[in-house]
Design an enzyme around this catalytic site. Structure first.
Site, PDB file in Angstrom:
ATOM      1  N   HIS A  15       0.842  -1.210   0.000  1.00  0.00           N
ATOM      2  CA  HIS A  15       0.000   0.000   0.000  1.00  0.00           C
ATOM      3  C   HIS A  15       0.874   1.256   0.000  1.00  0.00           C
ATOM      4  O   HIS A  15       1.803   1.361   0.802  1.00  0.00           O
ATOM      5  CB  HIS A  15      -0.877  -0.047   1.255  1.00  0.00           C
ATOM      6  CG  HIS A  15      -1.899   1.030   1.352  1.00  0.00           C
ATOM      7  ND1 HIS A  15      -2.100   1.746   2.506  1.00  0.00           N
ATOM      8  CD2 HIS A  15      -2.792   1.510   0.452  1.00  0.00           C
ATOM      9  CE1 HIS A  15      -3.090   2.604   2.325  1.00  0.00           C
ATOM     10  NE2 HIS A  15      -3.522   2.491   1.082  1.00  0.00           N
ATOM     11  N   HIS A  57      -0.891  11.304  -1.860  1.00  0.00           N
ATOM     12  CA  HIS A  57      -2.199  10.831  -1.413  1.00  0.00           C
ATOM     13  C   HIS A  57      -3.178  11.971  -1.193  1.00  0.00           C
ATOM     14  O   HIS A  57      -4.268  12.008  -1.762  1.00  0.00           O
ATOM     15  CB  HIS A  57      -2.048  10.019  -0.124  1.00  0.00           C
ATOM     16  CG  HIS A  57      -3.340   9.483   0.403  1.00  0.00           C
ATOM     17  ND1 HIS A  57      -4.200  10.237   1.183  1.00  0.00           N
ATOM     18  CD2 HIS A  57      -3.939   8.280   0.241  1.00  0.00           C
ATOM     19  CE1 HIS A  57      -5.265   9.517   1.481  1.00  0.00           C
ATOM     20  NE2 HIS A  57      -5.137   8.321   0.929  1.00  0.00           N
TER      21      HIS A  57
HETATM   22  O1  G3P Z   1      -6.319   1.551  -3.278  1.00  0.00           O
HETATM   23  C1  G3P Z   1      -6.883   1.288  -2.073  1.00  0.00           C
HETATM   24  C2  G3P Z   1      -6.555   2.287  -0.976  1.00  0.00           C
HETATM   25  O2  G3P Z   1      -5.321   2.893  -1.219  1.00  0.00           O
HETATM   26  C3  G3P Z   1      -7.599   3.319  -0.850  1.00  0.00           C
HETATM   27  O3  G3P Z   1      -7.431   4.165   0.236  1.00  0.00           O
HETATM   28  O4  G3P Z   1      -6.920   6.396   1.110  1.00  0.00           O
HETATM   29  O5  G3P Z   1      -5.168   4.653   1.137  1.00  0.00           O
HETATM   30  O6  G3P Z   1      -5.840   5.701  -1.005  1.00  0.00           O
HETATM   31  P1  G3P Z   1      -6.290   5.263   0.371  1.00  0.00           P
HETATM   32 MG    MG Z   2      -4.556   4.567  -2.380  1.00  0.00          MG
END
Ligand code: G3P
Ligand code: MG
Length: 247
Positions: A15, A57
């Site tokens: 992630h 982000h």
């Molecule tokens: O791609 C899934 C996840 O990354 C979505 O949440 O806020 O971490 O971008 P976020």
């Molecule tokens: Mg994401």
């Protein structure tokens, strides 16, 4: 093309590049993912004021850089001077906000697959979807597997579909309200990217019946990751890259 023909992705996905081990959405994050054996990374992409695709982000620069205000208000030349590493740890001081181009080069050099989350600055959903999809198509031309484009924004996915119809798309959501099946069908998505707490075995069966894949986020407990993979989830997106190990 059916989803099963386009889905050639690993089960574990780092992630924001490197999970909790490095400043999110940077080259160091991707390097951390690689070090821990990850063969796929998810990262968030938006546009600078002059249309350069960058990894970030939040809409604002404040949390993860030494800049202030909306990233979309600055040209790339100004964004390139910012420090996107010090907020995380002094050892990452001087880490730059990377371009999508730099990440394309890195991931292809190490054989890492990409899940590009299109994360538009609010109000720029269509142009971001279009530009990121066009760029991804060019930057990953001839590369297998192709980058998987995903977004919370249906508008961005619609634009991505128009700009680069052959790149696979996934819809990210943290709520399954009425009509979610239609949204996936209209956008010809290959996958649903769902908050892991909403996953049920019945939902997995329903998606499978429709030929759709399921990615889940953000799963940081190794026991839960194994449970979900055992249920038939196709991809687990995690911050715990040091505790959830690719086989
Ligand atoms: O791609 C899934 C996840 O990354 C979505 O949440 O806020 O971490 O971008 P976020
Ligand atoms: Mg994401």
């Amino acid at each position: 093309m059916t989803p099963s023909q386009t889905w050639q992705y690993p089960q574990l996905v780092a992630h924001r590049g490197g999970g909790s081990l490095a400043p999110e959405n940077t080259l160091s994050a991707l390097r951390a993912g690689t070090q821990f054996g990850y063969k796929m990374a998810e990262y968030d992409v938006k546009l600078s004021k002059d249309g350069v695709a960058i990894l970030l982000h939040d809409a604002a620069l404040d949390r993860t850089t030494n800049g202030k205000g909306a990233a979309g208000d600055l040209d790339f030349a100004a964004l390139a001077t910012l420090d996107a590493g010090s907020w995380f740890a002094p050892s990452f001081a001087g880490e730059a906000i990377p371009t999508l181009g730099a990440i394309a080069r890195y991931t292809q050099a190490v054989g890492m697959a990409s899940n590009i989350e299109i994360k538009p600055t609010p109000g720029l959903e269509t142009v971001t979807g279009m530009r990121v999809a066009e760029l991804a198509q060019t930057l990953w031309s001839g590369v297998s597997p192709p980058p998987l484009l995903s977004s919370f924004s249906l508008e961005s996915l619609r634009a991505a579909k128009q700009a680069a119809p052959s790149l696979p798309r996934g819809w990210i959501t943290d709520t399954l309200s009425a009509g979610w099946q239609q949204a996936l069908a209209e956008l010809e998505c290959v996958s649903l990217h769902l908050k892991h707490t909403l996953v049920t075995k019945a939902l997995i069966a329903e998606l499978r019946n429709q030929g759709l894949r399921l990615a889940v986020w953000t799963v940081n407990d190794p026991v839960r990751a194994n449970e979900l993979l055992g249920w038939g989830v196709d991809a687990v997106i995690t911050d715990a890259i040091d505790r959830i190990h690719p086989k």
